[in-house]
Motif scaffolding. Structure first.
Motif, PDB file in Angstrom:
ATOM      1  N   GLN A  44       0.833  -1.199   0.000  1.00 22.59           N
ATOM      2  CA  GLN A  44       0.000   0.000   0.000  1.00 22.59           C
ATOM      3  C   GLN A  44       0.867   1.248   0.000  1.00 22.59           C
ATOM      4  OE1 GLN A  44      -2.707  -0.350   3.382  1.00 22.59           O
ATOM      5  NE2 GLN A  44      -4.332  -0.970   1.976  1.00 22.59           N
ATOM      6  N   ARG A  45       0.300   2.310  -0.541  1.00 20.63           N
ATOM      7  CA  ARG A  45       1.006   3.590  -0.514  1.00 20.63           C
ATOM      8  C   ARG A  45       1.072   4.081   0.933  1.00 20.63           C
ATOM      9  NH1 ARG A  45      -1.213   7.834  -4.631  1.00 20.63           N
ATOM     10  NH2 ARG A  45      -3.039   7.715  -3.262  1.00 20.63           N
ATOM     11  N   GLU A  46       2.222   4.637   1.302  1.00 23.11           N
ATOM     12  CA  GLU A  46       2.394   5.127   2.663  1.00 23.11           C
ATOM     13  C   GLU A  46       2.990   6.522   2.641  1.00 23.11           C
ATOM     14  OE1 GLU A  46       5.016   2.262   4.460  1.00 23.11           O
ATOM     15  OE2 GLU A  46       6.813   3.122   3.552  1.00 23.11           O
ATOM     16  N   GLY A  47       2.601   7.319   3.611  1.00 25.48           N
ATOM     17  CA  GLY A  47       3.166   8.647   3.734  1.00 25.48           C
ATOM     18  C   GLY A  47       4.527   8.579   4.387  1.00 25.48           C
ATOM     19  N   VAL A  48       5.461   9.406   3.931  1.00 22.41           N
ATOM     20  CA  VAL A  48       6.784   9.408   4.543  1.00 22.41           C
ATOM     21  C   VAL A  48       7.140  10.732   5.214  1.00 22.41           C
ATOM     22  CG1 VAL A  48       7.725   7.595   3.078  1.00 22.41           C
ATOM     23  CG2 VAL A  48       7.918   9.964   2.349  1.00 22.41           C
ATOM     24  N   ALA A  49       6.591  11.831   4.710  1.00 25.74           N
ATOM     25  CA  ALA A  49       6.917  13.123   5.311  1.00 25.74           C
ATOM     26  C   ALA A  49       5.925  14.191   4.873  1.00 25.74           C
ATOM     27  CB  ALA A  49       8.325  13.562   4.911  1.00 25.74           C
ATOM     28  N   THR A  50       5.706  15.159   5.754  1.00 23.76           N
ATOM     29  CA  THR A  50       4.894  16.318   5.394  1.00 23.76           C
ATOM     30  C   THR A  50       5.585  17.591   5.871  1.00 23.76           C
ATOM     31  OG1 THR A  50       3.610  16.226   7.445  1.00 23.76           O
ATOM     32  CG2 THR A  50       2.690  15.077   5.528  1.00 23.76           C
ATOM     33  N   ILE A  51       5.194  18.706   5.266  1.00 24.73           N
ATOM     34  CA  ILE A  51       5.750  20.002   5.655  1.00 24.73           C
ATOM     35  C   ILE A  51       4.651  21.048   5.592  1.00 24.73           C
ATOM     36  CG2 ILE A  51       6.554  20.509   3.299  1.00 24.73           C
ATOM     37  CD1 ILE A  51       9.010  21.903   4.625  1.00 24.73           C
ATOM     38  N   THR A  52       4.580  21.875   6.629  1.00 24.30           N
ATOM     39  CA  THR A  52       3.549  22.904   6.695  1.00 24.30           C
ATOM     40  C   THR A  52       4.024  24.173   5.971  1.00 24.30           C
ATOM     41  OG1 THR A  52       4.428  23.850   8.737  1.00 24.30           O
ATOM     42  CG2 THR A  52       2.850  22.035   8.944  1.00 24.30           C
ATOM     43  N   PRO A  53       3.111  25.117   5.778  1.00 25.32           N
ATOM     44  CA  PRO A  53       3.528  26.372   5.134  1.00 25.32           C
ATOM     45  C   PRO A  53       4.662  27.082   5.852  1.00 25.32           C
ATOM     46  CG  PRO A  53       1.154  26.215   5.072  1.00 25.32           C
ATOM     47  CD  PRO A  53       1.650  25.046   5.898  1.00 25.32           C
ATOM     48  N   ASP A  54       4.710  26.979   7.174  1.00 26.75           N
ATOM     49  CA  ASP A  54       5.780  27.667   7.907  1.00 26.75           C
ATOM     50  C   ASP A  54       7.035  26.811   8.060  1.00 26.75           C
ATOM     51  OD1 ASP A  54       4.577  27.239  11.368  1.00 26.75           O
ATOM     52  OD2 ASP A  54       5.121  25.804   9.800  1.00 26.75           O
ATOM     53  N   GLY A  55       7.044  25.625   7.420  1.00 20.66           N
ATOM     54  CA  GLY A  55       8.260  24.814   7.396  1.00 20.66           C
ATOM     55  C   GLY A  55       8.361  23.742   8.459  1.00 20.66           C
ATOM     56  N   SER A  56       7.340  23.568   9.263  1.00 25.97           N
ATOM     57  CA  SER A  56       7.373  22.483  10.249  1.00 25.97           C
ATOM     58  C   SER A  56       7.245  21.145   9.538  1.00 25.97           C
ATOM     59  CB  SER A  56       6.221  22.646  11.248  1.00 25.97           C
ATOM     60  OG  SER A  56       6.374  23.843  11.985  1.00 25.97           O
ATOM     61  N   THR A  57       8.047  20.184   9.980  1.00 20.71           N
ATOM     62  CA  THR A  57       8.090  18.902   9.289  1.00 20.71           C
ATOM     63  C   THR A  57       7.628  17.758  10.174  1.00 20.71           C
ATOM     64  OG1 THR A  57      10.404  18.610   9.924  1.00 20.71           O
ATOM     65  CG2 THR A  57       9.971  19.637   7.790  1.00 20.71           C
ATOM     66  N   ASN A  58       7.196  16.701   9.515  1.00 18.47           N
ATOM     67  CA  ASN A  58       6.735  15.492  10.200  1.00 18.47           C
ATOM     68  C   ASN A  58       7.202  14.304   9.373  1.00 18.47           C
ATOM     69  OD1 ASN A  58       4.943  14.026  12.149  1.00 18.47           O
ATOM     70  ND2 ASN A  58       3.975  13.432  10.225  1.00 18.47           N
ATOM     71  N   TYR A  59       7.719  13.270  10.034  1.00 17.96           N
ATOM     72  CA  TYR A  59       8.256  12.101   9.323  1.00 17.96           C
ATOM     73  C   TYR A  59       7.686  10.807   9.856  1.00 17.96           C
ATOM     74  CZ  TYR A  59      11.830  15.348   7.692  1.00 17.96           C
ATOM     75  OH  TYR A  59      12.482  16.408   7.115  1.00 17.96           O
ATOM     76  N   ARG A  60       7.585   9.853   8.968  1.00 21.70           N
ATOM     77  CA  ARG A  60       7.275   8.492   9.361  1.00 21.70           C
ATOM     78  C   ARG A  60       8.435   8.000  10.211  1.00 21.70           C
ATOM     79  NH1 ARG A  60       3.832   5.223   6.964  1.00 21.70           N
ATOM     80  NH2 ARG A  60       4.009   2.990   7.351  1.00 21.70           N
ATOM     81  N   ASP A  61       8.126   7.252  11.275  1.00 19.98           N
ATOM     82  CA  ASP A  61       9.181   6.817  12.194  1.00 19.98           C
ATOM     83  C   ASP A  61      10.304   6.071  11.490  1.00 19.98           C
ATOM     84  OD1 ASP A  61       7.074   6.090  15.109  1.00 19.98           O
ATOM     85  OD2 ASP A  61       7.924   7.957  14.339  1.00 19.98           O
ATOM     86  N   SER A  62       9.959   5.239  10.523  1.00 25.11           N
ATOM     87  CA  SER A  62      10.958   4.381   9.889  1.00 25.11           C
ATOM     88  C   SER A  62      11.949   5.144   9.006  1.00 25.11           C
ATOM     89  CB  SER A  62      10.282   3.289   9.069  1.00 25.11           C
ATOM     90  OG  SER A  62       9.495   3.863   8.035  1.00 25.11           O
ATOM     91  N   VAL A  63      11.662   6.421   8.708  1.00 26.23           N
ATOM     92  CA  VAL A  63      12.571   7.172   7.834  1.00 26.23           C
ATOM     93  C   VAL A  63      13.257   8.321   8.562  1.00 26.23           C
ATOM     94  CG1 VAL A  63      11.135   6.588   5.856  1.00 26.23           C
ATOM     95  CG2 VAL A  63      10.873   8.836   6.936  1.00 26.23           C
ATOM     96  N   LYS A  64      12.904   8.523   9.820  1.00 29.55           N
ATOM     97  CA  LYS A  64      13.500   9.630  10.578  1.00 29.55           C
ATOM     98  C   LYS A  64      15.016   9.499  10.620  1.00 29.55           C
ATOM     99  CE  LYS A  64       9.627  10.742  13.620  1.00 29.55           C
ATOM    100  NZ  LYS A  64       9.090  10.694  14.985  1.00 29.55           N
ATOM    101  N   GLY A  65      15.692  10.597  10.393  1.00 30.46           N
ATOM    102  CA  GLY A  65      17.148  10.612  10.404  1.00 30.46           C
ATOM    103  C   GLY A  65      17.767  10.386   9.036  1.00 30.46           C
ATOM    104  N   ARG A  66      17.009   9.840   8.093  1.00 32.30           N
ATOM    105  CA  ARG A  66      17.537   9.613   6.738  1.00 32.30           C
ATOM    106  C   ARG A  66      16.833  10.450   5.683  1.00 32.30           C
ATOM    107  NH1 ARG A  66      17.201   5.209   4.002  1.00 32.30           N
ATOM    108  NH2 ARG A  66      15.300   4.396   4.982  1.00 32.30           N
ATOM    109  N   PHE A  67      15.572  10.792   5.918  1.00 33.37           N
ATOM    110  CA  PHE A  67      14.789  11.563   4.955  1.00 33.37           C
ATOM    111  C   PHE A  67      14.678  13.010   5.435  1.00 33.37           C
ATOM    112  CE2 PHE A  67      12.044   8.280   2.522  1.00 33.37           C
ATOM    113  CZ  PHE A  67      13.068   7.350   2.552  1.00 33.37           C
ATOM    114  N   THR A  68      14.792  13.939   4.492  1.00 37.31           N
ATOM    115  CA  THR A  68      14.618  15.354   4.812  1.00 37.31           C
ATOM    116  C   THR A  68      13.691  15.982   3.785  1.00 37.31           C
ATOM    117  OG1 THR A  68      16.869  15.470   5.718  1.00 37.31           O
ATOM    118  CG2 THR A  68      15.753  17.551   5.252  1.00 37.31           C
ATOM    119  N   ILE A  69      12.577  16.492   4.248  1.00 40.78           N
ATOM    120  CA  ILE A  69      11.644  17.190   3.372  1.00 40.78           C
ATOM    121  C   ILE A  69      11.911  18.686   3.475  1.00 40.78           C
ATOM    122  CG2 ILE A  69       9.820  17.298   5.125  1.00 40.78           C
ATOM    123  CD1 ILE A  69       7.767  16.983   2.859  1.00 40.78           C
ATOM    124  N   SER A  70      11.857  19.364   2.358  1.00 44.59           N
ATOM    125  CA  SER A  70      12.067  20.810   2.345  1.00 44.59           C
ATOM    126  C   SER A  70      11.341  21.394   1.142  1.00 44.59           C
ATOM    127  CB  SER A  70      13.559  21.161   2.286  1.00 44.59           C
ATOM    128  OG  SER A  70      14.133  20.679   1.096  1.00 44.59           O
TER     129      SER A  70
END
Length: 123
Positions: A44-70
């Motif tokens: 299934q498709r899974e979310g890995v990261a999101t970013i708000t208009p002000d730049g706050s980020t959220n990551y899936r636990d399994s990718v934290k530390g390796r993925f960077t959304i910007s």
């Protein structure tokens, strides 16, 4: 007309890095919640990261530390940097956007989707 066009995918060896881009048009990146998703074959498709208009980020636990959304609001472009690539990162990666900022840390309810870019990691 809203468009999201991903690029930057390809075949990479494990341990390397990759930066995916998503060019957005038809809406303001600066005003939307943006996110990256992935779908591996047979999964299934899974979310890995999101970013708000002000730049706050959220990551899936399994990718934290390796993925960077910007994002670059001036260029209307969303990015996903992936470091220390693993074979299990192989998937089609999609970018998405929604106007509901109150649920930005959650992956449901995306209003717009790109067609995806394929990432293949070899060991």
């Amino acid at each position: 007309q809203v468009q999201l066009v991903e690029s930057g995918g390809g075949s990479v060896q494990a341990g390397g890095s990759l930066r995916l881009s998503c060019a957005a048009s038809g809406f303001r990146v600066s005003s939307a919640c943006m996110g990256w998703f992935r779908q591996a074959p047979g999964k299934q498709r899974e979310g890995v990261a999101t970013i708000t208009p002000d730049g706050s980020t959220n990551y899936r636990d399994s990718v934290k530390g390796r993925f960077t959304i910007s994002k670059d609001n001036a260029k209307s472009t969303l990015y996903l940097k992936i470091d220390s690539l693993k074979p299990e990162d192989s998937a089609k990666y999609y970018c998405a956007a929604k106007y509901d900022l109150g649920t930005c840390r959650y992956y449901y309810g995306m209003d717009f989707w790109g067609k995806g870019t394929l990432v293949t990691i070899s060991s």
